[in-house]
Design a protein around this motif. Structure first.
Motif, PDB file in Angstrom:
ATOM      1  N   THR A  22     -50.612  -5.065  30.983  1.00 33.72           N
ATOM      2  CA  THR A  22     -49.096  -5.086  30.850  1.00 33.72           C
ATOM      3  C   THR A  22     -48.630  -4.855  29.669  1.00 33.72           C
ATOM      4  O   THR A  22     -47.597  -4.096  29.348  1.00 33.72           O
ATOM      5  N   ASP A  23     -49.083  -5.651  28.497  1.00 38.51           N
ATOM      6  CA  ASP A  23     -48.399  -5.333  27.240  1.00 38.51           C
ATOM      7  C   ASP A  23     -48.550  -4.197  26.580  1.00 38.51           C
ATOM      8  O   ASP A  23     -48.217  -3.657  25.717  1.00 38.51           O
ATOM      9  N   ASP A  24     -49.958  -3.677  27.148  1.00 43.88           N
ATOM     10  CA  ASP A  24     -50.346  -2.161  26.554  1.00 43.88           C
ATOM     11  C   ASP A  24     -49.489  -1.242  27.010  1.00 43.88           C
ATOM     12  O   ASP A  24     -49.176  -0.238  26.012  1.00 43.88           O
ATOM     13  N   ALA A  25     -48.804  -1.428  28.215  1.00 42.06           N
ATOM     14  CA  ALA A  25     -47.917  -0.518  28.815  1.00 42.06           C
ATOM     15  C   ALA A  25     -46.795  -0.274  27.946  1.00 42.06           C
ATOM     16  O   ALA A  25     -46.413   0.685  27.695  1.00 42.06           O
ATOM     17  N   GLY A  47     -61.284  -3.762  29.781  1.00 41.17           N
ATOM     18  CA  GLY A  47     -60.790  -5.064  29.177  1.00 41.17           C
ATOM     19  C   GLY A  47     -59.937  -5.875  30.114  1.00 41.17           C
ATOM     20  O   GLY A  47     -60.636  -6.397  30.764  1.00 41.17           O
ATOM     21  N   ASN A  48     -58.630  -5.559  29.837  1.00 42.10           N
ATOM     22  CA  ASN A  48     -57.648  -6.623  30.858  1.00 42.10           C
ATOM     23  C   ASN A  48     -58.327  -6.297  32.410  1.00 42.10           C
ATOM     24  O   ASN A  48     -58.124  -7.430  33.195  1.00 42.10           O
ATOM     25  N   VAL A  49     -58.738  -5.231  32.650  1.00 44.48           N
ATOM     26  CA  VAL A  49     -59.179  -5.105  34.167  1.00 44.48           C
ATOM     27  C   VAL A  49     -60.209  -3.795  33.822  1.00 44.48           C
ATOM     28  O   VAL A  49     -60.306  -3.365  32.670  1.00 44.48           O
ATOM     29  N   ALA A  90     -53.869 -12.869  33.777  1.00 48.75           N
ATOM     30  CA  ALA A  90     -52.352 -12.642  33.044  1.00 48.75           C
ATOM     31  C   ALA A  90     -51.871 -11.127  33.400  1.00 48.75           C
ATOM     32  O   ALA A  90     -50.894 -11.113  33.382  1.00 48.75           O
ATOM     33  N   HIS A  91     -52.518 -10.314  33.675  1.00 49.46           N
ATOM     34  CA  HIS A  91     -52.397  -8.963  33.777  1.00 49.46           C
ATOM     35  C   HIS A  91     -52.188  -8.275  35.385  1.00 49.46           C
ATOM     36  O   HIS A  91     -51.745  -7.443  35.587  1.00 49.46           O
ATOM     37  N   GLY A  92     -52.533  -9.302  36.351  1.00 50.16           N
ATOM     38  CA  GLY A  92     -52.622  -9.029  37.670  1.00 50.16           C
ATOM     39  C   GLY A  92     -53.942  -8.134  38.086  1.00 50.16           C
ATOM     40  O   GLY A  92     -54.532  -7.595  37.188  1.00 50.16           O
ATOM     41  N   GLY A 166     -57.609 -19.338  19.373  1.00 50.59           N
ATOM     42  CA  GLY A 166     -57.819 -18.178  20.270  1.00 50.59           C
ATOM     43  C   GLY A 166     -56.703 -18.499  21.496  1.00 50.59           C
ATOM     44  O   GLY A 166     -56.314 -19.409  21.595  1.00 50.59           O
ATOM     45  N   ASN A 167     -56.915 -17.463  22.569  1.00 50.53           N
ATOM     46  CA  ASN A 167     -56.161 -17.635  23.660  1.00 50.53           C
ATOM     47  C   ASN A 167     -56.956 -17.554  24.945  1.00 50.53           C
ATOM     48  O   ASN A 167     -56.613 -17.960  26.061  1.00 50.53           O
ATOM     49  N   ILE A 168     -58.580 -17.125  24.729  1.00 55.09           N
ATOM     50  CA  ILE A 168     -59.267 -17.161  25.795  1.00 55.09           C
ATOM     51  C   ILE A 168     -60.325 -18.290  25.887  1.00 55.09           C
ATOM     52  O   ILE A 168     -60.813 -18.871  26.677  1.00 55.09           O
ATOM     53  N   ALA A 172     -61.341 -17.761  20.124  1.00 55.48           N
ATOM     54  CA  ALA A 172     -61.428 -16.337  20.244  1.00 55.48           C
ATOM     55  C   ALA A 172     -60.235 -15.716  20.844  1.00 55.48           C
ATOM     56  O   ALA A 172     -59.732 -16.130  21.674  1.00 55.48           O
ATOM     57  N   GLU A 173     -59.988 -14.613  20.289  1.00 56.28           N
ATOM     58  CA  GLU A 173     -58.706 -13.855  20.801  1.00 56.28           C
ATOM     59  C   GLU A 173     -59.182 -13.202  21.918  1.00 56.28           C
ATOM     60  O   GLU A 173     -60.415 -12.538  21.625  1.00 56.28           O
ATOM     61  N   PHE A 174     -58.587 -12.565  23.012  1.00 57.37           N
ATOM     62  CA  PHE A 174     -59.192 -12.234  24.234  1.00 57.37           C
ATOM     63  C   PHE A 174     -59.924 -10.721  23.776  1.00 57.37           C
ATOM     64  O   PHE A 174     -61.084 -10.259  24.067  1.00 57.37           O
ATOM     65  N   HIS A 248     -48.241  -8.458  22.201  1.00 61.19           N
ATOM     66  CA  HIS A 248     -49.161  -8.515  21.412  1.00 61.19           C
ATOM     67  C   HIS A 248     -49.437  -7.019  20.912  1.00 61.19           C
ATOM     68  O   HIS A 248     -49.397  -6.660  19.516  1.00 61.19           O
ATOM     69  N   ASP A 249     -49.786  -6.285  21.939  1.00 61.41           N
ATOM     70  CA  ASP A 249     -50.015  -4.900  21.627  1.00 61.41           C
ATOM     71  C   ASP A 249     -48.904  -4.120  20.924  1.00 61.41           C
ATOM     72  O   ASP A 249     -49.206  -3.162  20.058  1.00 61.41           O
ATOM     73  N   SER A 250     -47.904  -4.441  21.186  1.00 61.38           N
ATOM     74  CA  SER A 250     -46.590  -3.639  20.926  1.00 61.38           C
ATOM     75  C   SER A 250     -46.272  -3.842  19.244  1.00 61.38           C
ATOM     76  O   SER A 250     -45.935  -3.256  18.526  1.00 61.38           O
TER      77      SER A 250
HETATM   78  C1  BDR Z   1     -54.710  -9.005  23.953  1.00 63.24           C
HETATM   79  O1  BDR Z   1     -55.504  -9.246  25.185  1.00 63.24           O
HETATM   80  C2  BDR Z   1     -54.971  -8.463  26.159  1.00 63.24           C
HETATM   81  O2  BDR Z   1     -55.005  -9.503  27.302  1.00 63.24           O
HETATM   82  C3  BDR Z   1     -53.676  -8.041  25.843  1.00 63.24           C
HETATM   83  O3  BDR Z   1     -53.505  -6.529  26.301  1.00 63.24           O
HETATM   84  C4  BDR Z   1     -53.873  -7.890  24.244  1.00 63.24           C
HETATM   85  O4  BDR Z   1     -54.287  -6.685  24.002  1.00 63.24           O
HETATM   86  C5  BDR Z   1     -54.172 -10.366  23.650  1.00 63.24           C
HETATM   87  O5  BDR Z   1     -54.894 -11.253  23.227  1.00 63.24           O
END
Ligand code: BDR
Ligand code: CA
Length: 333
Positions: A22-25, A47-49, A90-92, A166-168, A172-174, A248-250
């Motif tokens: 989603t945020d990549d989009a 990654g996300n999917v 998070a991304h469906g 982190g978030n996951i 660590a970050e995802f 995040h990605d933007s």
């Molecule tokens: C990052 O992880 C992904 O889920 C997002 O697209 C972003 O790149 C944030 O931790």
């Protein structure tokens, strides 16, 4: 070779390595609507999917934005050494918040992501930057195949890592968590690296007004961004979260365009790959001595560098209003 005048006025050429997402989009739409950039290619990664979804999602997003001139080359379908962990929570299930956009009619090019990255970079040394907004598997694979590559890239800006948890996992970050071995290769490669991590990206949250502006945009990609952002907002509310979706990605794209949206500090960052609880942690050193963990009783000396040699510019503060204005003005139009 470009002379100094034209180099200053021409858009900067960039490859976006991505796992839409989603945020990549929104990050891709931001890049496509930024006159400072010429997007040369998208290189999807798992990654996300899984790649079976990130690849068609990348094609879909370019079709929505009317930019089918941009090649899409398939990247890695799994991390270098680990099982793929996705972020469908998070991304469906489809990676785009469950929004059903039409099936893409365009196809990926025949080259793989690493072939395309290597060819473009070698054809124009020091001219092609990379923005990597997914796990770093494609980039690490290209660097492993072609050790000269890091010296030919003027800047690699990543969304990844965190010096503040982190978030996951707590550590660590995802993006780094999914493929820590790849991240370690990239951080140790010598490429000029800018790290845009959770320290700043978790603060860059869309507001209700921003989403409404996108939903009522005259541009197809503006409205698509609005639908995706609305789905992300609804998902957050379902989970009782109070803020809006973090861009995040933007913010990595925004930083590549204008580093002034963040405050950067030069650090030495390495990646934890050995920990059972901490793999994917980005450990940042601000000064020497740079110590690792103490050696076990019969093991050799701990690595200790008495010299401080930064390998990354790390974003540690962000001007959220300035960034969101850039993002929403450009995507919504
Ligand atoms: C990052 O992880 C992904 O889920 C997002 O697209 C972003 O790149 C944030 O931790
Ligand atoms: Ca991503």
């Amino acid at each position: 070779m470009l002379n100094a005048m034209s180099a200053a006025t021409l858009p900067r050429r960039v490859i976006i390595d991505t796992d839409p997402g989603t945020d990549d989009a929104l990050a891709i739409f931001l890049a496509l609507n930024s006159p400072e950039l010429k997007v040369e290619a998208l290189t999807p990664v798992a990654g996300n999917v899984p790649l079976s979804l990130t690849l068609p999602n990348a094609l879909r997003l370019l079709e929505i934005a009317g930019r089918t001139d941009i090649p899409v080359a398939a990247g890695a379908d799994r991390p270098l050494a680990r099982r793929l962990i996705t972020a469908t929570y998070a991304h469906g299930q489809n990676g785009l918040g469950g929004i059903q956009f039409p099936e893409p009619t365009t196809k990926p090019v025949a080259e793989t992501a690493t072939q395309l990255i290597r060819r473009l970079v070698h054809a124009s040394p020091q001219e092609i930057g990379i923005i990597a907004i997914g796990p770093l598997t494609n980039i690490a694979t290209a660097f492993r195949e072609d050790p000269e590559l890091p010296r030919l890239i003027p800047n690699l800006t990543i969304m990844g890592g965190s010096l503040s948890g982190g978030n996951i996992s707590p550590a660590a970050e995802f993006n780094i968590y999914v493929d820590p071995e790849a991240a370690q290769i990239v951080f140790r490669s010598g490429v000029p690296l800018t790290m845009v991590g959770l320290d700043v990206t978790r603060r860059a949250m869309l507001r209700e007004d921003d989403i409404q502006r996108m939903e009522t945009s005259k541009k197809p990609e503006g409205r698509a961004a609005g639908k995706i952002a609305r789905a992300s907002m609804n998902q957050l509310r379902k989970n009782s979260a109070t803020g809006g979706p973090a861009m995040h990605d933007s913010l990595a794209v925004g930083t590549f365009i204008n580093p002034g949206v963040v405050t950067l500090e030069s650090l030495f960052v390495d990646i934890e790959t050995a920990g059972t609880l901490t793999a994917g942690e980005t450990v940042g050193y601000r000064k020497a001595p740079m110590r690792s963990s103490p050696p076990l009783t019969n093991a050799p000396e701990a690595t200790l560098s008495t010299e401080f040699k930064p390998n990354a510019k790390v974003a540690l503060d962000v001007n959220v209003d300035r960034f969101l204005t850039m993002l929403v003005d450009r995507i919504a139009g």
